[in-house]
Design an enzyme around this catalytic site. Structure first.
Site, mmCIF file in Angstrom:
data_model
loop_
_atom_site.group_PDB
_atom_site.id
_atom_site.type_symbol
_atom_site.label_atom_id
_atom_site.label_comp_id
_atom_site.label_asym_id
_atom_site.label_seq_id
_atom_site.Cartn_x
_atom_site.Cartn_y
_atom_site.Cartn_z
ATOM 1 N N HIS A 10 39.448 -12.568 8.181
ATOM 2 C CA HIS A 10 39.084 -12.244 6.829
ATOM 3 C C HIS A 10 37.590 -11.567 6.698
ATOM 4 C CE1 HIS A 10 39.584 -12.499 2.203
ATOM 5 N NE2 HIS A 10 38.280 -12.594 2.374
ATOM 6 N N LYS A 59 47.113 -6.878 -12.578
ATOM 7 C CA LYS A 59 46.000 -7.160 -12.083
ATOM 8 C C LYS A 59 45.523 -8.028 -11.092
ATOM 9 C CE LYS A 59 41.614 -6.629 -14.593
ATOM 10 N NZ LYS A 59 41.334 -5.401 -13.783
ATOM 11 N N ARG A 112 23.357 -1.402 -14.848
ATOM 12 C CA ARG A 112 24.171 -1.449 -13.429
ATOM 13 C C ARG A 112 24.486 -0.067 -13.305
ATOM 14 N NH1 ARG A 112 29.667 -4.242 -13.536
ATOM 15 N NH2 ARG A 112 30.472 -1.839 -14.408
ATOM 16 N N HIS A 133 35.833 -7.883 6.157
ATOM 17 C CA HIS A 133 34.859 -7.430 5.111
ATOM 18 C C HIS A 133 33.639 -6.849 5.708
ATOM 19 C CE1 HIS A 133 36.420 -8.850 1.638
ATOM 20 N NE2 HIS A 133 36.464 -10.199 1.727
ATOM 21 N N ARG A 140 29.029 -8.373 -22.746
ATOM 22 C CA ARG A 140 29.063 -7.327 -21.346
ATOM 23 C C ARG A 140 28.391 -6.074 -21.579
ATOM 24 N NH1 ARG A 140 34.911 -7.896 -19.621
ATOM 25 N NH2 ARG A 140 34.189 -6.619 -17.698
ATOM 26 N N HIS A 190 47.629 -12.110 -0.625
ATOM 27 C CA HIS A 190 46.214 -12.471 -0.976
ATOM 28 C C HIS A 190 45.776 -11.546 -2.021
ATOM 29 C CE1 HIS A 190 42.437 -14.463 0.670
ATOM 30 N NE2 HIS A 190 41.867 -13.632 0.011
ATOM 31 N N ARG A 231 35.380 -0.284 -9.559
ATOM 32 C CA ARG A 231 34.347 0.558 -10.600
ATOM 33 C C ARG A 231 35.184 1.752 -10.679
ATOM 34 N NH1 ARG A 231 31.766 -4.112 -10.491
ATOM 35 N NH2 ARG A 231 33.300 -4.484 -11.870
ATOM 36 N N ALA A 232 35.208 2.239 -12.022
ATOM 37 C CA ALA A 232 35.448 3.822 -12.300
ATOM 38 C C ALA A 232 34.196 4.706 -12.031
ATOM 39 C CB ALA A 232 35.764 3.877 -13.935
ATOM 40 N N ASP A 261 38.583 -8.483 -2.092
ATOM 41 C CA ASP A 261 39.536 -8.331 -1.003
ATOM 42 C C ASP A 261 40.569 -7.044 -0.515
ATOM 43 O OD1 ASP A 261 38.647 -10.902 -0.177
ATOM 44 O OD2 ASP A 261 39.805 -11.974 -1.380
HETATM 45 FE FE LIG Z 1 37.060 -12.014 0.774
#
Ligand SMILES: [Fe+2]
Length: 577
Positions: free
Chosen positions: A127, A36, A507, A131, A458, A10, A427-428, A344
């Site tokens: 699933h 990736k 952000r 989460h 961006r 997945h 995220r870093a 995921d």
């Molecule tokens: Fe998901």
């Protein structure tokens, strides 16, 4: 007691290891195999988990998978029977899933051990329960509303739950083909962003657009009684069943989601290399607008059904930090805890913790209070990487290192900052980051020209000392994992011009000493020199998964135009190299 959680076959395959209820280590396979969003079997991640726990596979008591192909089977069959064209696909997926169900054989085979020596019990968890579990069991509350939404998983796109004590009690599911994630993906594809994971990019484009198409796009989603339905005329393929394909090399390919109806209404889809027009920006705006409307509608319903102000949330759509930033003013929820690995890869943690608390009925423990769950590297290993890379460096004590790096940032240098354990999630957060001055007009262009090469629209993100957040932002709810976008106060926008997006938002990552003492100190030293308690923080990578090892960091430093690299106690500068 050792529990190994995995997400396999997945997107964003991953593994996490939980020892007596505590998350010891967690990592996505992409960081190790460098592909990736890798969606195959997380062999390297499982091995890394075992190494971190100092255990061998035969010592693992439970293996929990965040996927259950038997879940919602009746709905899947109903759907396939009502759409004859879907039947062969369903049968193919059932066969594939059967082959993948023998977790013992898969792991033994991947790690080259005898399956007969393995004592673990297997658990398969649906699933979206995984989460929600990944958020709820990590949050500080004894009671919370649980929410998960994404493209799809186990034939579901959205789940609402009431979480209390050790249990996640499901209140509602939205089944495929209705999916807010697929809606977002469809519009992103239409405006030329066709790769798995591109949705986050387009979120940055939305504020450049205006309210031209909101009414028209709203017709695609029908909202009713706390639920939503898609108008399928606008769609070709949907969800993981036929909207997404896992290729043999573990990469993910998206099928075309939009139908000819979209073309009739909005003209030709944008070519990915073509110019971004006003139409594309306006569509991005409308897409984000409609997404938020549905999200708040669902959350308001969830609040009505749970009556609590605390929200534990995950799922790929929970990475929509713009929507997250607005939920406090659009819903009655007052506190959020969002799993930093909301996509995921987070299923690995959710499945493991659900097994520990709900299946084995073990008590809740401390909350997850940081995201630094990946590998770290010794000083000799880092030094060796610098030597092997032929990079000249100096070794500095903590104080002088912070002074030197803060000086560099203050004078406009771009610095790679590689410290401690790698972050879990996309995220870093100050351990595998590139840091820069947030208040220099040209900094965004400099970063893009020299290293990142990102789309012009961006934004870059600010890391701010937590105690200064409300001076700079219009909302004070903490955003420790960079999952909320807030307005930057008018008086501070010039000071933060390199991280101030076109709609005057940022952000942010709120940085506290408890979560990351070294990074906190770095920002403090920078503040002493400049008066700004903020640094620009972008991930340490160049069109690749975020760097994991010192060798990858040194390599990235050498091949890009980064000015300096602070890696462990060592400092290397381009001028000396
Ligand atoms: Fe998901």
């Amino acid at each position: 007691m050792l529990i190994l959680g995995i997400n396999m076959f997945h997107a964003d395959a991953s593994a996490a290891i939980v020892q007596d209820g505590e998350i010891v280590f967690a990592i996505a396979e992409e960081r190790l195999n460098r592909i990736k969003h890798f969606g195959g079997f997380p062999r390297l991640a499982i091995q890394a988990c075992l190494d971190a726990a100092g255990a061998t596979l035969d010592e693992v008591d439970h293996v929990a998978v965040g996927q259950d192909s038997d879940a919602n089977l009746r709905r899947k069959v109903q759907y396939a029977l009502s759409n004859a064209s879907k039947l062969p696909n369903l049968l193919r997926l059932r066969q594939r899933k059967e082959n993948l169900r023998d977790v013992r054989a898969l792991i033994a085979n991947a790690l080259e051990v005898d399956p007969h020596g393995l004592k673990f019990r297997e658990h398969h968890l649906e699933h979206h329960i995984a989460h929600i579990a990944s958020a709820y069991y990590c949050c500080p509350w004894e009671k919370a509303a649980g929410f998960s939404y994404d493209g799809s998983g186990d034939f579901v796109s959205t789940m609402m739950a009431k979480c209390e004590g050790k249990e996640v009690q499901i209140l509602d599911r939205v089944f495929l083909p209705d999916s807010l994630g697929s809606f977002y993906t469809m519009v992103c594809e239409f405006i030329g962003y066709k790769k798995y994971g591109d949705e986050g990019k387009v979120m940055g484009l939305a504020p450049y657009g205006g309210d031209t198409y909101c009414e028209r796009l709203r017709e695609i989603i029908n909202l009713k009684n706390g639920r939503f339905q898609l108008d399928l005329k606008y769609f070709e393929a949907l969800g993981s069943n036929d909207g997404m394909k896992l290729l043999p090399d573990g990469t993910i390919e998206l099928a075309r989601h939009f139908s000819e109806r979209m073309v009739e209404l909005f003209g030709a889809p944008r070519d990915p290399v073509g110019e971004i027009t006003r139409r594309d920006m306006d569509l991005a705006y409308a897409m984000q607008h409609c997404f938020e409307e549905v999200f708040f509608h669902l959350l308001n319903e969830l609040h009505r059904r749970t009556g609590v102000e605390e929200l534990a949330m995950a799922g790929g759509c929970a990475l929509n930090s713009v929507a997250n930033g607005k939920l406090f003013s659009r819903t009655p929820f007052r506190h959020t805890w969002i799993q930093p690995a909301a996509g995921d890869e987070g299923l690995a943690i959710g499945a493991a913790l659900h097994t520990y608390h709900s299946v084995l009925q073990q008590p809740r423990r401390e909350q997850m209070n940081h995201a630094y769950l990946g590998p770290e590297f010794s000083e000799p290993r880092i030094e060796q990487a610098l030597k092997s890379g032929g990079v000249a460096y100096r070794r500095l004590e903590r104080g002088p290192l912070l002074e030197a790096v803060a000086d560099q940032i203050a004078r406009g240098d771009v610095t790679g900052w590689f410290q401690g354990r790698m972050e879990w999630g996309p995220r870093a957060l100050g351990n595998r980051s590139i840091v820069a001055h947030p208040g220099l007009r040209n900094m965004k262009d400099v970063l893009n020209a020299r290293i990142k090469r990102r789309e012009w629209f961006r934004p870059f993100a600010p890391s701010i000392l937590a105690e200064h957040q409300s001076e700079y932002f219009e909302h004070d709810h903490p955003s420790p994992y960079m999952l909320h976008v807030y307005k930057i106060r008018a008086a501070k926008r010039a000071q933060l011009c390199a991280v101030n997006h076109v709609d005057d938002t940022g952000r942010l990552q709120s940085v506290s000493r408890e979560q990351n003492a070294l990074y906190y100190e770095l920002i403090r030293v920078f503040q002493r020199k400049t008066g700004i308690p903020v640094v620009l923080n972008t991930s340490f990578n160049e069109n690749e998964p975020i760097v994991c090892t010192p060798e990858e960091a040194v390599d990235c430093f050498r091949r890009t135009h980064m000015d300096a690299l602070a890696i462990g106690p060592f400092l290397a500068t381009k001028s000396e190299n």
